[in-house]
Design an enzyme around this catalytic site. Structure first.
Site, PDB file in Angstrom:
ATOM      1  N   ASN A 167       7.197  -6.673 -17.313  1.00  0.00           N
ATOM      2  CA  ASN A 167       7.384  -7.117 -15.918  1.00  0.00           C
ATOM      3  C   ASN A 167       7.540  -8.639 -15.882  1.00  0.00           C
ATOM      4  OD1 ASN A 167       6.682  -4.449 -15.474  1.00  0.00           O
ATOM      5  ND2 ASN A 167       4.581  -4.909 -14.913  1.00  0.00           N
ATOM      6  N   ASP A 168       6.593  -9.322 -16.514  1.00  0.00           N
ATOM      7  CA  ASP A 168       6.691 -10.781 -16.520  1.00  0.00           C
ATOM      8  C   ASP A 168       7.769 -11.264 -17.483  1.00  0.00           C
ATOM      9  OD1 ASP A 168       4.936 -11.968 -14.590  1.00  0.00           O
ATOM     10  OD2 ASP A 168       3.294 -11.038 -15.691  1.00  0.00           O
ATOM     11  N   HIS A 196       0.820  -1.214   0.000  1.00  0.00           N
ATOM     12  CA  HIS A 196       0.000   0.000   0.000  1.00  0.00           C
ATOM     13  C   HIS A 196       0.851   1.260   0.000  1.00  0.00           C
ATOM     14  CE1 HIS A 196      -3.924  -2.003   1.161  1.00  0.00           C
ATOM     15  NE2 HIS A 196      -4.006  -1.493  -0.044  1.00  0.00           N
ATOM     16  N   GLU A 217       4.736 -12.079 -22.754  1.00  0.00           N
ATOM     17  CA  GLU A 217       5.308 -11.990 -21.398  1.00  0.00           C
ATOM     18  C   GLU A 217       6.196 -13.190 -21.105  1.00  0.00           C
ATOM     19  OE1 GLU A 217       2.235 -10.169 -18.532  1.00  0.00           O
ATOM     20  OE2 GLU A 217       1.111 -11.649 -19.688  1.00  0.00           O
ATOM     21  N   CYS A 272       3.494  -2.563 -22.396  1.00  0.00           N
ATOM     22  CA  CYS A 272       2.628  -2.143 -21.293  1.00  0.00           C
ATOM     23  C   CYS A 272       3.204  -2.491 -19.925  1.00  0.00           C
ATOM     24  CB  CYS A 272       1.232  -2.730 -21.451  1.00  0.00           C
ATOM     25  SG  CYS A 272       1.208  -4.511 -21.379  1.00  0.00           S
TER      26      CYS A 272
HETATM   27  C1  PEP Z   1       3.603  -7.238 -17.302  1.00  0.00           C
HETATM   28  O1  PEP Z   1       3.785  -8.389 -16.913  1.00  0.00           O
HETATM   29  O2  PEP Z   1       4.520  -6.491 -17.724  1.00  0.00           O
HETATM   30  C2  PEP Z   1       2.254  -6.664 -17.318  1.00  0.00           C
HETATM   31  C3  PEP Z   1       2.031  -5.500 -17.888  1.00  0.00           C
HETATM   32  O3  PEP Z   1       1.275  -7.328 -16.661  1.00  0.00           O
HETATM   33  P1  PEP Z   1       1.164  -7.371 -15.051  1.00  0.00           P
HETATM   34  O4  PEP Z   1       2.162  -6.414 -14.497  1.00  0.00           O
HETATM   35  O5  PEP Z   1      -0.225  -7.027 -14.730  1.00  0.00           O
HETATM   36  O6  PEP Z   1       1.501  -8.805 -14.791  1.00  0.00           O
HETATM   37 MG    MG Z   2       2.111  -9.703 -16.606  1.00  0.00          MG
END
Ligand code: PEP
Ligand code: MG
Length: 551
Positions: free
Chosen positions: A434-435, A184, A411, A482
């Site tokens: 991110n993934d 948070h 991803e 993204c």
């Molecule tokens: C990612 O994995 O980069 C992504 C945008 O999805 P999330 O962060 O929701 O897993």
């Molecule tokens: Mg992801």
């Protein structure tokens, strides 16, 4: 000068003297109470009620996401199951202080063991317990210090009640030793644009009053900074302030190459702010965020209402909605019910939806209905696609429901490597860095101990992104980004150089990215990307890109 590392929230930089948050009060003793169980129960009930009302009042004063968090905390305080646990201990002749301490601690440990989003709620529960115990003792609740001058607040982790009411004229930046990017503290710091670094384990050694630079973009706290370092940080902060007040224009490179800048959203409520900050549409709407606390699958009607609200905010604009990405860091009770040793490698994303296809079909129905009722340009994509076959499955089923533009998230390294085949069929790809970073470097994105591996600047990740960019070019299909990488201004330039055609990010990051894109042409972006690709590791790739960008 020494450097401490953590996870930076946002891109800001700030400097100032440290003020430390007081350590939590000592644990109560488990000696028997001098009062009767009935008297203790009455004391605890009064204290719990007072704390719940105080949290609600703080929430009402703060508004926004903070209000939701504080109201959730007030509900935790008055949770009947917790009250039963406290009463059991009081019936054994314990004091109210100890009964609250012990009952809350057992719940806290259960939450922590769940990890991910729920695990990070443990700090919220600790804070409620501390407040109730302080009230029982008749002392002030633990809180933010007030040294009488603006300061950098250093804490173990901040309770939502404290973060919500931080006086932003006094708190220059936040550093926490605990907490991850989904705590948070991180969520609220992002919302209020507070410069913050969480999970900086080394910050326990920071002394009261010592001067530090907090560089959220780099995730670094610099102690004993030199005058030049302080000046440089000051200039960067001034540049950011200037970028934030620059006129809002559509995202583009210096030569006019358009690079639409889109928003990542988890709730339709965030749409107005995203538009105000210049988002040209939505590049990732995380539908699972709407249902994290639901035990049952949402109905078509519930979903239609949320999606209609979202799409209505973007008439004529592109809105990319991701179907439910359940599992690992985002578990949904109605989609992930089996225990898995390694949930990040388990039945998650499109795999989980395929195993419960009715839920996917209902979501596509709701999306198609919301699309028909609004003017936005709806694109729908599937998360965690690992094979060409999965991509075809999703695109076919989405088209059956009348979804006009159906694509996939890249991803998993396998789908980056086969992006040319995926994009022969899918309408677009959106790279979730991110993934993609987590799976390329084999480092759990929620684990502080391997956080240094979770760096999208790593050339292995950049090579995979280049594959996808190239596949998009060959097939004439758009490739968006993204993940958090798109919010790093220089990396954004690299991503465009690697073939990304749009960038999606937290809306607060758009101004910085817009300003940096405008400094480079497409040829320069490609040269900067080549410099990063030629490096051996993440840090050297970042350095090489900086050098190339300043040439
Ligand atoms: C990612 O994995 O980069 C992504 C945008 O999805 P999330 O962060 O929701 O897993
Ligand atoms: Mg992801």
């Amino acid at each position: 000068m020494t450097e401490l590392r953590g996870v930076g929230i946002g891109l800001g930089v700030a400097q100032g003297p440290v003020a430390r948050m007081a350590e939590p009060a000592p644990a109560p003793s488990d000696a028997p109470s001098a009062l009767t169980a009935g008297e203790e129960t009455a004391r605890v009930t009064d204290a719990v009620t007072a704390v719940a009302r105080e949290l609600e009042e703080r929430g009402a004063a703060a508004g926004g996401a903070a209000q939701e968090v504080l109201e959730a905390q007030a509900m935790m305080a008055e949770d009947p199951t917790l009250a039963d646990e406290v009463n059991t201990r009081l019936a054994q002749g314990k004091t109210g202080e100890w009964a609250v301490f012990d009952a809350f601690a057992s719940f806290r440990n259960q939450l922590s063991a769940m990890g991910g989003y729920l695990g990070e709620r443990a700090a919220d529960l600790d804070d409620v317990a501390q407040r109730v115990i302080a009230r029982l003792r008749g002392v002030a609740a633990p809180g933010v210090p007030d040294p009488g001058y603006p300061f950098v607040l250093v804490a173990k982790d901040l309770a939502p009640a404290d973060t919500a009411l931080l006086d932003l004229d006094k708190v220059l930046a936040l550093i926490t030793t605990d907490g991850g990017p989904t705590s948070h503290t991180a969520i609220l710091a992002r919302e209020k644009s507070i410069v913050a670094i969480v999970g900086a384990t080394g910050a326990t050694g920071l002394r009261e009053g010592e001067m530090v630079i907090v560089d959220a973009a780099a995730g670094v706290v610099t102690t004993e900074p030199t005058t030049e370092e302080l000046d440089r940080a000051q200039n960067r902060a001034a540049d950011r302030a200037a970028a934030a007040s620059a006129p809002i224009t559509d995202g583009a490179l210096a030569d006019g190459t358009p690079v639409p800048l889109l928003a990542n959203l988890g709730n339709p409520e965030g749409a107005a702010e995203a538009v105000a900050l210049g988002a040209e549409g939505v590049g990732l709407f995380r539908t699972e965020f709407l249902f994290l606390s639901s035990s049952q699958a949402p109905t078509i009607e519930q979903q239609r209402e949320s999606y209609t609200k979202l799409l209505s905010a973007f008439p004529g604009k592109k809105v990319v909605v991701r179907v439910l990405d359940a599992g690992a860091d985002k578990p949904l009770a109605f989609l992930n019910d089996a225990h898995e040793e390694n949930p990040a490698l388990g039945l998650r994303g499109i795999r989980a939806l395929r195993a419960s296809e009715d839920i996917l079909r209902e979501q596509l129905t709701a999306l198609a209905e919301a699309d028909a009722a609004t003017e936005a340009d709806l694109w729908v994509m599937a998360p965690m696609v690992a094979t060409v076959e999965e991509s075809r499955y999703f695109v076919d089923i989405a088209r059956d429901y009348g979804i006009k533009t159906a694509g996939v998230m890249v991803e998993v390294p396998s789908s980056a490597l086969l992006a040319d085949r995926i994009l022969a069929d899918a309408d677009f790809a959106s790279i979730g860095t991110n993934d993609l970073t987590q799976y390329t470097l084999a480092a759990d994105r929620l684990l502080g101990s391997v956080a240094t591996f979770q760096d999208p600047w790593h050339p292995a990740v950049l090579r995979l992104i280049r594959e996808v960019g190239e596949a998009g070019r060959i097939n004439g299909k758009p490739v968006g980004i993204c993940g958090e990488a798109a919010a790093d201004p220089l990396l954004a330039v690299v991503l465009v150089g690697l073939g990304a055609t749009s960038l999606s990010m937290a809306p607060t990051a758009i101004a910085d990215v817009r300003a940096t894109l405008l400094e480079h042409t497409i040829d320069q972006a490609r040269a900067i990307a080549d410099a990063a690709l030629a490096a051996d590791g993440a840090a050297s790739a970042r350095f090489a890109a900086q050098q190339a960008a300043n040439r």
